[in-house]
Design a protein around this motif. Structure first.
Motif, PDB file in Angstrom:
ATOM      1  N   GLY A  84      60.998  53.340  55.423  1.00 33.85           N
ATOM      2  CA  GLY A  84      62.145  52.460  55.235  1.00 33.85           C
ATOM      3  C   GLY A  84      61.929  51.344  54.238  1.00 33.85           C
ATOM      4  N   HIS A  85      60.687  51.203  53.752  1.00 34.49           N
ATOM      5  CA  HIS A  85      60.322  50.197  52.745  1.00 34.49           C
ATOM      6  C   HIS A  85      60.430  48.760  53.247  1.00 34.49           C
ATOM      7  N   THR A  86      60.700  48.584  54.548  1.00 35.35           N
ATOM      8  CA  THR A  86      60.651  47.259  55.164  1.00 35.35           C
ATOM      9  C   THR A  86      59.958  47.392  56.514  1.00 35.35           C
ATOM     10  N   HIS A  87      59.338  46.316  56.949  1.00 38.68           N
ATOM     11  CA  HIS A  87      58.637  46.356  58.229  1.00 38.68           C
ATOM     12  C   HIS A  87      59.643  46.276  59.379  1.00 38.68           C
ATOM     13  N   PRO A  88      59.608  47.224  60.308  1.00 31.62           N
ATOM     14  CA  PRO A  88      60.541  47.196  61.440  1.00 31.62           C
ATOM     15  C   PRO A  88      60.051  46.330  62.593  1.00 31.62           C
ATOM     16  N   SER A  89      58.813  45.842  62.508  1.00 31.80           N
ATOM     17  CA  SER A  89      58.238  45.098  63.621  1.00 31.80           C
ATOM     18  C   SER A  89      57.457  43.887  63.115  1.00 31.80           C
ATOM     19  N   TYR A  90      57.063  43.061  64.063  1.00 31.40           N
ATOM     20  CA  TYR A  90      56.206  41.907  63.793  1.00 31.40           C
ATOM     21  C   TYR A  90      54.767  42.293  64.133  1.00 31.40           C
ATOM     22  N   ALA A  91      53.818  41.883  63.308  1.00 36.39           N
ATOM     23  CA  ALA A  91      52.404  42.091  63.605  1.00 36.39           C
ATOM     24  C   ALA A  91      51.767  40.720  63.830  1.00 36.39           C
ATOM     25  N   GLU A  92      51.494  40.395  65.080  1.00 40.25           N
ATOM     26  CA  GLU A  92      50.954  39.082  65.441  1.00 40.25           C
ATOM     27  C   GLU A  92      49.492  39.195  65.837  1.00 40.25           C
ATOM     28  N   ALA A  93      48.662  38.316  65.310  1.00 37.04           N
ATOM     29  CA  ALA A  93      47.239  38.317  65.642  1.00 37.04           C
ATOM     30  C   ALA A  93      47.036  37.836  67.075  1.00 37.04           C
ATOM     31  N   LEU A  94      46.298  38.600  67.848  1.00 34.04           N
ATOM     32  CA  LEU A  94      45.983  38.223  69.220  1.00 34.04           C
ATOM     33  C   LEU A  94      44.787  37.277  69.290  1.00 34.04           C
ATOM     34  N   GLU A  95      44.046  37.200  68.201  1.00 34.90           N
ATOM     35  CA  GLU A  95      42.882  36.334  68.073  1.00 34.90           C
ATOM     36  C   GLU A  95      42.676  36.109  66.579  1.00 34.90           C
ATOM     37  N   ASP A  96      41.827  35.198  66.204  1.00 35.78           N
ATOM     38  CA  ASP A  96      41.533  35.014  64.780  1.00 35.78           C
ATOM     39  C   ASP A  96      41.047  36.346  64.208  1.00 35.78           C
ATOM     40  N   SER A  97      41.697  36.792  63.156  1.00 37.26           N
ATOM     41  CA  SER A  97      41.455  38.144  62.648  1.00 37.26           C
ATOM     42  C   SER A  97      41.325  38.146  61.133  1.00 37.26           C
ATOM     43  N   CYS A  98      40.743  39.228  60.620  1.00 34.52           N
ATOM     44  CA  CYS A  98      40.598  39.415  59.177  1.00 34.52           C
ATOM     45  C   CYS A  98      41.017  40.833  58.822  1.00 34.52           C
ATOM     46  N   VAL A  99      41.815  40.972  57.772  1.00 31.13           N
ATOM     47  CA  VAL A  99      42.270  42.288  57.332  1.00 31.13           C
ATOM     48  C   VAL A  99      41.954  42.496  55.853  1.00 31.13           C
ATOM     49  N   CYS A 100      41.761  43.756  55.485  1.00 32.78           N
ATOM     50  CA  CYS A 100      41.718  44.144  54.079  1.00 32.78           C
ATOM     51  C   CYS A 100      43.139  44.472  53.649  1.00 32.78           C
ATOM     52  N   VAL A 101      43.574  43.916  52.523  1.00 32.90           N
ATOM     53  CA  VAL A 101      44.925  44.159  52.000  1.00 32.90           C
ATOM     54  C   VAL A 101      44.850  45.322  51.017  1.00 32.90           C
ATOM     55  N   LEU A 102      45.649  46.366  51.281  1.00 32.17           N
ATOM     56  CA  LEU A 102      45.647  47.568  50.452  1.00 32.17           C
ATOM     57  C   LEU A 102      47.012  47.722  49.797  1.00 32.17           C
ATOM     58  N   PRO A 103      47.234  47.153  48.604  1.00 32.71           N
ATOM     59  CA  PRO A 103      48.543  47.239  47.930  1.00 32.71           C
ATOM     60  C   PRO A 103      48.924  48.700  47.708  1.00 32.71           C
ATOM     61  N   PHE A 104      50.035  49.110  48.293  1.00 33.52           N
ATOM     62  CA  PHE A 104      50.330  50.537  48.306  1.00 33.52           C
ATOM     63  C   PHE A 104      50.742  51.069  46.939  1.00 33.52           C
ATOM     64  N   ASN A 105      51.463  50.300  46.162  1.00 41.31           N
ATOM     65  CA  ASN A 105      51.848  50.771  44.827  1.00 41.31           C
ATOM     66  C   ASN A 105      50.619  51.056  43.966  1.00 41.31           C
ATOM     67  N   GLN A 106      49.639  50.173  44.051  1.00 45.23           N
ATOM     68  CA  GLN A 106      48.413  50.379  43.273  1.00 45.23           C
ATOM     69  C   GLN A 106      47.637  51.593  43.769  1.00 45.23           C
ATOM     70  N   LEU A 107      47.659  51.795  45.088  1.00 44.39           N
ATOM     71  CA  LEU A 107      46.996  52.974  45.629  1.00 44.39           C
ATOM     72  C   LEU A 107      47.667  54.253  45.138  1.00 44.39           C
ATOM     73  N   GLU A 108      49.005  54.259  45.128  1.00 42.53           N
ATOM     74  CA  GLU A 108      49.733  55.448  44.689  1.00 42.53           C
ATOM     75  C   GLU A 108      49.458  55.748  43.223  1.00 42.53           C
ATOM     76  N   ILE A 109      49.441  54.721  42.397  1.00 43.52           N
ATOM     77  CA  ILE A 109      49.170  54.926  40.959  1.00 43.52           C
ATOM     78  C   ILE A 109      47.771  55.498  40.764  1.00 43.52           C
ATOM     79  N   LEU A 110      46.799  54.934  41.462  1.00 46.75           N
ATOM     80  CA  LEU A 110      45.428  55.424  41.341  1.00 46.75           C
ATOM     81  C   LEU A 110      45.310  56.843  41.883  1.00 46.75           C
TER      82      LEU A 110
END
Length: 248
Positions: free
Chosen positions: A96-122
């Motif tokens: 749908g190209h938009t997030h249908p939900s909220y993603a809330e951290a349950l504790e202090d957290s760290c994520v890797c950001v994976l830009p999807f457009n760049q992944l698709e091009i590569l």
């Protein structure tokens, strides 16, 4: 057990095959690392993204945990998923190209950001990477179906037992203990997720403990009788921690 976020090594991460898939040349690995190197810290209670935000990236959880929540038209909230270290967030926004939900951290957290457009091009230049992206989507969706099957039980005790077994197996697949882990989600969120009341969930935790199935200290859970809990959940259990570690 300390209530600190669990840190995930790259070798244990669910997206390790995306970050370092077999068969890539050194130059392709360098290109891929440029895409996946961004990290983001999310404090407990903060949202990584909100419903309606545009889909721009996938997020691999390096440490910590998240809950996904949707808000119905009448204002009621429903917890739809708990995401653990080494798992992906944002897959449900792809179509749908938009997030249908909220993603809330349950504790202090760290994520890797994976830009999807760049992944698709590569991925267009690196067919091996493209196949790995499809495989990750498929496995994550299969995992969602497994959770739905586990929780599609009628009795309250079976639902809670199925959740504990599911969380146990997810930790074990990433090289952590299957018998002792931290439940970062509060009882109210567990109740919402299972379609139960918080009082029922608390009563069941006490009952499981009295029956010798688990030991609970705050949010620290130790499974004492994996077979018994699995039978209550309606699943088959034939592993221990050493067997699971050997499979990694």
């Amino acid at each position: 057990m300390s209530e600190r976020p669990i840190s995930v090594r790259c070798s244990d991460c669910a997206v390790k095959r995306l970050c370092l898939p077999a068969g890539l040349s050194e130059s392709d690995i360098v290109r891929l690392e440029r895409v996946t190197r961004a990290k983001k810290i999310v404090k407990a209670g903060d949202c990584l993204y909100r419903a309606g935000n545009p889909f721009t990236a996938l997020y691999a959880i390096r440490s910590g945990s998240f809950k996904s929540t949707i808000i119905a038209a009448d204002g009621d909230t429903q917890v739809t998923h708990f995401s653990l270290p080494g798992e992906l967030l944002g897959l449900d926004a792809y179509s749908g190209h938009t997030h249908p939900s909220y993603a809330e951290a349950l504790e202090d957290s760290c994520v890797c950001v994976l830009p999807f457009n760049q992944l698709e091009i590569l991925a267009q230049d690196v067919p091996t990477l493209q196949r790995h992206i499809y495989a990750i989507f498929s496995e994550e969706l299969r995992g969602e179906n497994e959770i739905l099957l586990l929780l599609g039980k009628r009795s309250a005790e079976t639902r809670l037992a199925a959740l504990l077994i599911n969380i146990s197996s997810r930790y074990a697949r990433r090289g952590y203990s299957s018998s002792r882990f931290l439940l970062s989600m509060p009882r109210t969120d567990i109740a919402n997720y299972l379609g139960l009341t918080a009082e029922t969930v608390s009563r069941l935790f006490s009952r499981f403990q009295k029956e010798g199935l688990i030991q609970v200290e705050g949010r620290d859970v130790k499974i004492l009788d994996m077979v018994g809990l699995s039978e209550l959940a309606g699943t088959h259990c034939s592993y221990d921690d050493s067997e699971l570690s050997a499979r990694q």
